[in-house]
Design an enzyme around this catalytic site. Structure first.
Site, PDB file in Angstrom:
ATOM      1  N   CYS A  37       2.018   2.818  -0.870  1.00 49.15           N
ATOM      2  CA  CYS A  37       1.747   4.305  -0.992  1.00 49.15           C
ATOM      3  C   CYS A  37       3.145   4.924  -1.323  1.00 49.15           C
ATOM      4  O   CYS A  37       3.956   4.876  -0.547  1.00 49.15           O
ATOM      5  CB  CYS A  37       1.129   4.630   0.057  1.00 49.15           C
ATOM      6  SG  CYS A  37      -0.639   4.192   0.473  1.00 49.15           S
ATOM      7  N   GLN A 111      -5.657  -1.290  -6.091  1.00 49.47           N
ATOM      8  CA  GLN A 111      -6.257  -1.473  -4.793  1.00 49.47           C
ATOM      9  C   GLN A 111      -7.160  -0.116  -4.326  1.00 49.47           C
ATOM     10  O   GLN A 111      -6.785   0.780  -4.481  1.00 49.47           O
ATOM     11  CB  GLN A 111      -5.205  -1.782  -3.695  1.00 49.47           C
ATOM     12  CG  GLN A 111      -5.626  -1.950  -2.222  1.00 49.47           C
ATOM     13  CD  GLN A 111      -4.508  -1.919  -1.291  1.00 49.47           C
ATOM     14  OE1 GLN A 111      -3.873  -0.790  -0.861  1.00 49.47           O
ATOM     15  NE2 GLN A 111      -4.276  -3.174  -0.758  1.00 49.47           N
ATOM     16  N   TYR A 198      -7.275   0.253   8.320  1.00 51.21           N
ATOM     17  CA  TYR A 198      -8.204   1.235   7.516  1.00 51.21           C
ATOM     18  C   TYR A 198      -9.665   0.876   7.745  1.00 51.21           C
ATOM     19  O   TYR A 198      -9.926  -0.191   8.518  1.00 51.21           O
ATOM     20  CB  TYR A 198      -7.661   1.374   6.107  1.00 51.21           C
ATOM     21  CG  TYR A 198      -6.150   1.846   6.175  1.00 51.21           C
ATOM     22  CD1 TYR A 198      -5.757   3.006   6.696  1.00 51.21           C
ATOM     23  CD2 TYR A 198      -5.355   1.121   5.490  1.00 51.21           C
ATOM     24  CE1 TYR A 198      -4.426   3.122   6.772  1.00 51.21           C
ATOM     25  CE2 TYR A 198      -3.812   1.411   5.436  1.00 51.21           C
ATOM     26  CZ  TYR A 198      -3.504   2.657   6.092  1.00 51.21           C
ATOM     27  OH  TYR A 198      -2.075   3.121   6.148  1.00 51.21           O
ATOM     28  N   ARG A 246      -7.224  -7.677   0.519  1.00 54.23           N
ATOM     29  CA  ARG A 246      -6.307  -7.847   1.297  1.00 54.23           C
ATOM     30  C   ARG A 246      -6.810  -7.648   2.796  1.00 54.23           C
ATOM     31  O   ARG A 246      -7.447  -6.968   3.202  1.00 54.23           O
ATOM     32  CB  ARG A 246      -5.226  -6.689   1.010  1.00 54.23           C
ATOM     33  CG  ARG A 246      -4.082  -6.494   2.209  1.00 54.23           C
ATOM     34  CD  ARG A 246      -3.005  -5.511   1.929  1.00 54.23           C
ATOM     35  NE  ARG A 246      -1.966  -6.516   1.073  1.00 54.23           N
ATOM     36  CZ  ARG A 246      -0.760  -6.009   0.986  1.00 54.23           C
ATOM     37  NH1 ARG A 246      -0.188  -4.888   1.439  1.00 54.23           N
ATOM     38  NH2 ARG A 246       0.134  -6.781   0.274  1.00 54.23           N
TER      39      ARG A 246
END
Length: 388
Positions: A37, A111, A198, A246
Site C-alpha cells: 500500500c 490484489q 482485513y 493471500r
C-alpha cells in the site's frame, strides 16, 4: 504450475531464473513483487506515483508485479489514500499501469480487498490511528466501518456494524464487479486479500467472528463468506488467467486461526479453481497489516508455504524476510514454495530480481534493460581492467 515446455530453458538453470507457467500466463521468473500500500491515491484513482513506483519493479526484472490492496467498495478502504475499483472512473489509471508493467516484461497482477473494521484509518505517517476531527478538517473525515461482529480492532477504535445477510451478498457482488473492472483494465492475475486482519480474515478468525448464523460458528461457517467471494471472482476471471489468495496462515494467537485451519481452507480454495496460496501471517490484532508478537528471522513464514503446498496439494508463494537470491533459490529448490514474493527488499533495491540473477548465474548483465545493461556491462569491464 509448471515450467513452460518450450525446450529453451536449460534444466541446470537456477529455478529463480526459469520461466513459470500459471494456466495460460507465463512469468519470466518466479519472483513476484508483493502488493504494498502506498496510501497515495485520490478518490481511489491511480496516479503518476503508482505508475513510477510499480514500473521500476517491472524494469528491475520481476516476473509479476502485484498492485497494492485495491478496495472493492469506498467503505472498504483502509485509508483515504487507497486505490479502488468500485467505480468505472478508476479503470483508466490502472489500465495505464497494467500496460506499463506488461510492456516492461512483467505480468500485471492486482490484489482486491476490503478493510472491514480496519477501515477509516489514518495513513501510517499521519498517526496510523482511527480518523479524527483533525483529519476531517483536512478533508478526510471518518466513515462507518463494518465487520462480521461488532468488535473493534482495538481499544479506542470505532465499533463496527455487524454485516447482515443482505450486506454480505452485496459485498460478494462488489468483489465480482471489481474483478470485472480489473480484467477490463488489463490485469492478467488477480489476488483475493484474505489476510492481515482485513474483512475476509475477520470472518475466518474466531477472534473476530462471533456470529451464530451460517457465516460464523464452526470453521465451515467462518469460511463460507470468503469462499463465496473466491467463487464469484473465479467465475468472472478468465479460465486462462491465474487467481491467487493471500492468507494469514496463523493469527499467532491462542484460540485464533491456525495453520491447520489454513491447510483445510486451502484445499477448499483449490477445489474452487484457485491457483496459488500466498502465505503470510498475523495482523488480526493491532493496526499494522502484519502485527504479531513473534520472533522474525529470514524466511520465518516459509514453513507455512511448504506445509500448505504439501498437505493441500496447491501451489504456494512464500513471503517475508526473503533477503537475497540464494535464500530464494533454496526455498524453490527445497520444494517449500513455487513462487517467492519480495516486498520491502524491493523498496530498498528495485533491481532485486536482476541482482539475484547475477548472484546465481554468471554475473553478467544479460536480462537487464538494454538502456542500462549496456552501460553497466561496460563499467564492469572498466573496473575489472583497472583491478587487474
Amino acid at each position: 504450475m509448471e515450467s513452460p515446455s518450450t525446450g529453451e530453458t536449460p534444466a541446470a538453470l537456477p529455478r529463480l531464473c526459469r520461466p513459470v507457467a500459471l494456466r495460460g500466463t507465463t512469468l519470466r521468473n518466479p519472483i513476484v513483487i508483493s502488493p504494498m500500500c502506498q496510501y497515495s491515491a485520490v478518490n481511489g484513482e491511480a496516479g503518476d506515483w503508482h505508475r513510477v513506483h510499480l514500473g521500476r519493479f517491472a524494469m528491475g526484472g520481476a516476473g509479476m508485479v502485484m498492485v497494492e490492496a485495491t478496495a472493492v467498495t469506498e467503505q472498504g478502504r483502509i485509508t483515504p489514500g487507497d486505490l479502488g475499483l468500485w467505480d468505472d472512473r478508476q479503470i483508466p489509471g490502472l489500465r495505464g499501469i497494467a500496460g506499463t508493467l506488461k510492456g516492461l516484461g512483467a505480468v500485471p497482477g492486482i490484489q482486491l480487498g476490503h478493510a472491514g473494521r480496519k477501515a477509516a484509518t489514518q495513513r501510517p505517517w499521519q498517526g496510523h490511528g482511527p480518523l479524527t476531527a483533525t483529519d476531517a478538517a483536512r478533508g478526510e473525515p471518518p466513515w462507518p466501518v463494518i465487520a462480521p461482529s461488532p468488535l473493534p480492532v482495538a481499544d479506542g477504535w470505532p465499533v463496527p456494524a455487524e454485516l447482515d445477510r443482505a450486506g454480505i451478498a452485496a459485498l460478494v457482488e462488489a468483489w465480482r464487479t471489481a474483478a470485472a473492472r480489473a480484467l477490463e483494465a488489463g490485469f492478467e492475475a488477480v489476488e483475493l486479500h484474505c489476510a492481515h486482519g482485513y474483512l475476509l480474515h475477520q470472518f475466518l478468525s474466531p477472534l473476530s467472528n462471533r456470529r451464530t448464523d451460517g457465516y460464523g460458528g464452526d470453521p465451515a461457517g467462518r469460511c463460507r463468506f470468503p469462499l463465496e467471494v473466491a467463487a464469484a471472482v473465479r467465475a468472472v476471471w478468465p479460465v486462462e488467467r491465474p487467481m491467487f489468495v493471500r492468507i494469514s496462515a496463523t493469527d499467532w494467537i491462542e484460540g485464533g486461526w491456525t495453520i491447520e485451519d489454513s491447510v483445510a481452507f486451502s484445499r477448499d480454495l483449490r477445489d474452487l479453481g484457485i491457483d496459488v496460496i500466498d502465505c503470510s501471517s498475523g495482523g488480526m490484532t493491532g493496526v499494522s497489516a502484519t502485527a504479531a508478537a513473534v520472533p522474525r528471522h529470514p524466511g520465518f513464514q516459509v514453513p507455512f508455504a511448504g506445509r500448505i503446498r504439501r498437505e493441500a496439494g496447491i501451489a504456494t508463494m512464500a513471503v517475508g524476510l526473503i533477503l537475497d537470491g540464494r535464500q530464494a533459490e533454496a526455498i524453490l529448490r527445497d520444494g517449500e514454495a513455487d513462487l517467492v514474493a519480495i516486498g520491502r527488499e524491493a523498496l530498498d533495491d528495485p533491481n532485486w530480481p536482476l541482482h539475484a540473477r547475477q548472484q546465481l548465474c554468471d554475473g553478467s548483465f544479460d536480462g537487464w534493460p538494454e538502456q542500462s545493461g549496456w552501460w553497466l556491462a561496460r563499467r564492469a569491464r572498466t573496473l575489472d581492467h583497472k583491478q587487474n
